[in-house]
Design a protein around this motif. Sequence first.
Motif, PDB file in Angstrom:
ATOM      1  N   TYR A  13       0.826  -1.207   0.000  1.00 35.23           N
ATOM      2  CA  TYR A  13       0.000   0.000   0.000  1.00 35.23           C
ATOM      3  C   TYR A  13       0.861   1.258   0.000  1.00 35.23           C
ATOM      4  N   GLU A  14       1.735   1.345  -0.997  1.00 32.30           N
ATOM      5  CA  GLU A  14       2.699   2.449  -1.096  1.00 32.30           C
ATOM      6  C   GLU A  14       2.043   3.816  -1.266  1.00 32.30           C
ATOM      7  N   GLN A  15       0.921   3.895  -1.975  1.00 28.35           N
ATOM      8  CA  GLN A  15       0.258   5.189  -2.158  1.00 28.35           C
ATOM      9  C   GLN A  15      -0.269   5.729  -0.839  1.00 28.35           C
ATOM     10  N   GLU A  18       2.714   7.076   1.133  1.00 27.76           N
ATOM     11  CA  GLU A  18       3.140   8.386   0.625  1.00 27.76           C
ATOM     12  C   GLU A  18       2.197   9.490   1.100  1.00 27.76           C
TER      13      GLU A  18
END
Length: 61
Positions: A13-15, A18
């Motif tokens: 879940y990189e977004q 960020e």
Amino acid sequence: MLLFGVFGAIGVYEQGIEAMEQWHLFFEPTIVGTAAGMVEAAVASFVLVYAFAWLYNSFTR
């Protein structure tokens, strides 16, 4: 905040990670960054809820 810290450490879940880094001053996907982000969120929540309670009480008098 804790779940975002764990997910950031394993690369999921990189977004969302960020976005949390942009919204919160101290959040990073590390142990120290996660703890600092949790403290920051707790302090901000306390201030906002206290202000809301004060405002509510001032209107109900």
